[in-house]
Motif scaffolding. Sequence first.
Motif, PDB file in Angstrom:
ATOM      1  N   HIS A 111       0.827  -1.208   0.000  1.00  0.00           N
ATOM      2  CA  HIS A 111       0.000   0.000   0.000  1.00  0.00           C
ATOM      3  C   HIS A 111       0.867   1.266   0.000  1.00  0.00           C
ATOM      4  N   LEU A 112       1.893   1.275   0.845  1.00  0.00           N
ATOM      5  CA  LEU A 112       2.752   2.461   0.965  1.00  0.00           C
ATOM      6  C   LEU A 112       3.623   2.682  -0.265  1.00  0.00           C
ATOM      7  N   LYS A 113       4.187   1.609  -0.790  1.00  0.00           N
ATOM      8  CA  LYS A 113       5.154   1.743  -1.878  1.00  0.00           C
ATOM      9  C   LYS A 113       4.507   1.773  -3.265  1.00  0.00           C
ATOM     10  N   LEU A 114       3.516   0.917  -3.482  1.00  0.00           N
ATOM     11  CA  LEU A 114       2.903   0.837  -4.809  1.00  0.00           C
ATOM     12  C   LEU A 114       1.770   1.846  -4.986  1.00  0.00           C
ATOM     13  N   ARG A 115       1.174   2.256  -3.880  1.00  0.00           N
ATOM     14  CA  ARG A 115       0.026   3.178  -3.894  1.00  0.00           C
ATOM     15  C   ARG A 115      -1.171   2.525  -4.574  1.00  0.00           C
ATOM     16  N   THR A 116      -2.313   3.183  -4.461  1.00  0.00           N
ATOM     17  CA  THR A 116      -3.536   2.619  -5.024  1.00  0.00           C
ATOM     18  C   THR A 116      -3.722   3.060  -6.471  1.00  0.00           C
ATOM     19  N   LEU A 117      -4.498   2.267  -7.186  1.00  0.00           N
ATOM     20  CA  LEU A 117      -4.845   2.612  -8.559  1.00  0.00           C
ATOM     21  C   LEU A 117      -5.741   3.846  -8.578  1.00  0.00           C
ATOM     22  N   GLU A 118      -5.778   4.517  -9.713  1.00  0.00           N
ATOM     23  CA  GLU A 118      -6.622   5.700  -9.858  1.00  0.00           C
ATOM     24  C   GLU A 118      -8.081   5.361  -9.551  1.00  0.00           C
ATOM     25  N   GLY A 175      -6.307  -3.497  -6.100  1.00  0.00           N
ATOM     26  CA  GLY A 175      -6.424  -2.045  -5.977  1.00  0.00           C
ATOM     27  C   GLY A 175      -5.106  -1.309  -5.883  1.00  0.00           C
ATOM     28  N   VAL A 176      -3.971  -2.031  -5.926  1.00  0.00           N
ATOM     29  CA  VAL A 176      -2.666  -1.365  -5.882  1.00  0.00           C
ATOM     30  C   VAL A 176      -2.036  -1.380  -7.272  1.00  0.00           C
ATOM     31  N   ASN A 177      -1.053  -0.486  -7.468  1.00  0.00           N
ATOM     32  CA  ASN A 177      -0.338  -0.403  -8.742  1.00  0.00           C
ATOM     33  C   ASN A 177       0.657  -1.555  -8.853  1.00  0.00           C
ATOM     34  N   GLY A 178       0.197  -2.632  -9.399  1.00  0.00           N
ATOM     35  CA  GLY A 178       0.993  -3.844  -9.488  1.00  0.00           C
ATOM     36  C   GLY A 178       0.131  -5.005  -9.058  1.00  0.00           C
ATOM     37  N   VAL A 179       0.657  -6.214  -9.210  1.00  0.00           N
ATOM     38  CA  VAL A 179      -0.060  -7.412  -8.789  1.00  0.00           C
ATOM     39  C   VAL A 179       0.630  -7.956  -7.546  1.00  0.00           C
ATOM     40  N   CYS A 180      -0.156  -8.197  -6.502  1.00  0.00           N
ATOM     41  CA  CYS A 180       0.403  -8.623  -5.210  1.00  0.00           C
ATOM     42  C   CYS A 180      -0.358  -9.845  -4.710  1.00  0.00           C
ATOM     43  N   ILE A 181       0.345 -10.987  -4.652  1.00  0.00           N
ATOM     44  CA  ILE A 181      -0.265 -12.239  -4.221  1.00  0.00           C
ATOM     45  C   ILE A 181       0.273 -12.626  -2.853  1.00  0.00           C
ATOM     46  N   LYS A 182      -0.633 -12.847  -1.901  1.00  0.00           N
ATOM     47  CA  LYS A 182      -0.242 -13.300  -0.569  1.00  0.00           C
ATOM     48  C   LYS A 182      -0.497 -14.805  -0.472  1.00  0.00           C
ATOM     49  N   ALA A 183       0.590 -15.575  -0.542  1.00  0.00           N
ATOM     50  CA  ALA A 183       0.484 -17.023  -0.400  1.00  0.00           C
ATOM     51  C   ALA A 183       0.435 -17.384   1.086  1.00  0.00           C
ATOM     52  N   HIS A 184      -0.101 -18.544   1.386  1.00  0.00           N
ATOM     53  CA  HIS A 184      -0.191 -19.005   2.766  1.00  0.00           C
ATOM     54  C   HIS A 184       1.201 -19.204   3.343  1.00  0.00           C
ATOM     55  N   GLY A 185       1.346 -18.952   4.629  1.00  0.00           N
ATOM     56  CA  GLY A 185       2.649 -19.086   5.269  1.00  0.00           C
ATOM     57  C   GLY A 185       3.234 -20.483   5.160  1.00  0.00           C
ATOM     58  N   GLU A 226      -1.564 -14.537 -14.972  1.00  0.00           N
ATOM     59  CA  GLU A 226      -2.877 -14.307 -15.586  1.00  0.00           C
ATOM     60  C   GLU A 226      -3.344 -12.875 -15.341  1.00  0.00           C
ATOM     61  N   PHE A 227      -3.108 -12.351 -14.155  1.00  0.00           N
ATOM     62  CA  PHE A 227      -3.490 -10.963 -13.850  1.00  0.00           C
ATOM     63  C   PHE A 227      -2.733  -9.982 -14.747  1.00  0.00           C
ATOM     64  N   VAL A 228      -1.442 -10.220 -14.904  1.00  0.00           N
ATOM     65  CA  VAL A 228      -0.622  -9.314 -15.720  1.00  0.00           C
ATOM     66  C   VAL A 228      -1.015  -9.417 -17.187  1.00  0.00           C
ATOM     67  N   ALA A 229      -1.126 -10.651 -17.686  1.00  0.00           N
ATOM     68  CA  ALA A 229      -1.434 -10.862 -19.105  1.00  0.00           C
ATOM     69  C   ALA A 229      -2.803 -10.297 -19.470  1.00  0.00           C
ATOM     70  N   GLY A 230      -3.752 -10.353 -18.532  1.00  0.00           N
ATOM     71  CA  GLY A 230      -5.099  -9.860 -18.804  1.00  0.00           C
ATOM     72  C   GLY A 230      -5.276  -8.376 -18.552  1.00  0.00           C
ATOM     73  N   GLN A 231      -4.175  -7.668 -18.219  1.00  0.00           N
ATOM     74  CA  GLN A 231      -4.217  -6.223 -17.930  1.00  0.00           C
ATOM     75  C   GLN A 231      -5.317  -5.913 -16.914  1.00  0.00           C
ATOM     76  N   PHE A 232      -5.297  -6.682 -15.860  1.00  0.00           N
ATOM     77  CA  PHE A 232      -6.364  -6.631 -14.861  1.00  0.00           C
ATOM     78  C   PHE A 232      -6.520  -5.242 -14.242  1.00  0.00           C
ATOM     79  N   ASN A 233      -5.406  -4.617 -13.896  1.00  0.00           N
ATOM     80  CA  ASN A 233      -5.493  -3.316 -13.222  1.00  0.00           C
ATOM     81  C   ASN A 233      -6.076  -2.232 -14.122  1.00  0.00           C
ATOM     82  N   GLU A 234      -5.795  -2.323 -15.418  1.00  0.00           N
ATOM     83  CA  GLU A 234      -6.383  -1.356 -16.352  1.00  0.00           C
ATOM     84  C   GLU A 234      -7.904  -1.476 -16.358  1.00  0.00           C
TER      85      GLU A 234
END
Length: 338
Positions: free
Chosen positions: A106-113, A281-291, A307-315
């Motif tokens: 959240h701090l580094k990537l910031r949120t999408l427009e 909702g952040v600028n980039g794709v961020c996946i939290k895998a289980h510990g 798949e998120f990147v290839a599909g231009q999900f954030n756009e």
Amino acid sequence: MGGDYAPQNIVAGAVAALRANREVSRLFLVGDKERIGAEIQRLNCADSRLEVVHASEVITMDDAPAQAVRRKRDSSMTRAIDLVKQGAADAIVSAGNTGALLTAAHLKLRTLEGVDRPGLAAVLPAPKNIFVLMDAGANLEPHPANLVQYAIMGSLYSQQILRYPHPRVAVFSIGTEDMKGNELTLEAHRLLKQTDLNFVGNIDGHDLFDNVADVIVTDAFVGNAVLKACESTARLVSTWLKQEIKRNPLRMVGGLLAAGAFNALKRKADPDEYGGAVLLGVNGVCIKAHGASSPNAIKNAIRIATEFVAGQFNEHIVTEIKKFHDKIPHGQLAQSPV
């Protein structure tokens, strides 16, 4: 370097992902160079797409998230997120400290427009569908408009990744009637009625797995509690089943005959198949895998990230959020009660 079985499971999953997925052009492994290198050598991997980025620190599960992000600037997690921020990478996968990952992203990537607060989207399997639960841990005190944004982002997840053409959206509440809930859910319900989403109203815990909705929105406190309760219940049922089958020889024979059904059930409920939760909702794709992620879980997390990147999900998120704000001005949303 985060997680219960790092770096061995992380490296093994990354190597498996490279072998299965030619779409990945480069994969960075960030952490202790010597330990990561030893794992790569053990796995006999010489893939030129793999690059090790050294980081001298590790954010542990016991570290306070905000404090760790500020103080451990050379941690594997921080350095990995920096790669996304700088444009060297498109996505990050981490099995480390959840709070630290969400804070740093959240701090580094910031949120999408147009996105006010990011939310954590978890995927849960049910007998007749797979649904998105959001927020599963990022925003404890959301505004009703945040739940609408979660519904929009969760619907896109359901459409693009899970392949549901018209995902049904519901608000998690204490009853299915429109008038039931607290101020947050009641106002979110009112706002969602004004959207073009396939909104089906409220859903309660009783109907969670009954194929009523494909996207369920709530605040992080409730969402995380639901997620943990589901995981705990699954473990409980598994333990009871094993105990009862072993009570006498006849049951054990029946258990052997039903082994195929049990294995199929285990595959359906296996969280490793879904990779992890996604911070939307952040600028980039961020996946939290289980510990406690296995190599297969990491492999699938990387597949989902691809798949998120290839599909231009954030756009698509930015476009759909803008449509909503055009319909209901942001100023009006800000005045909605919480």
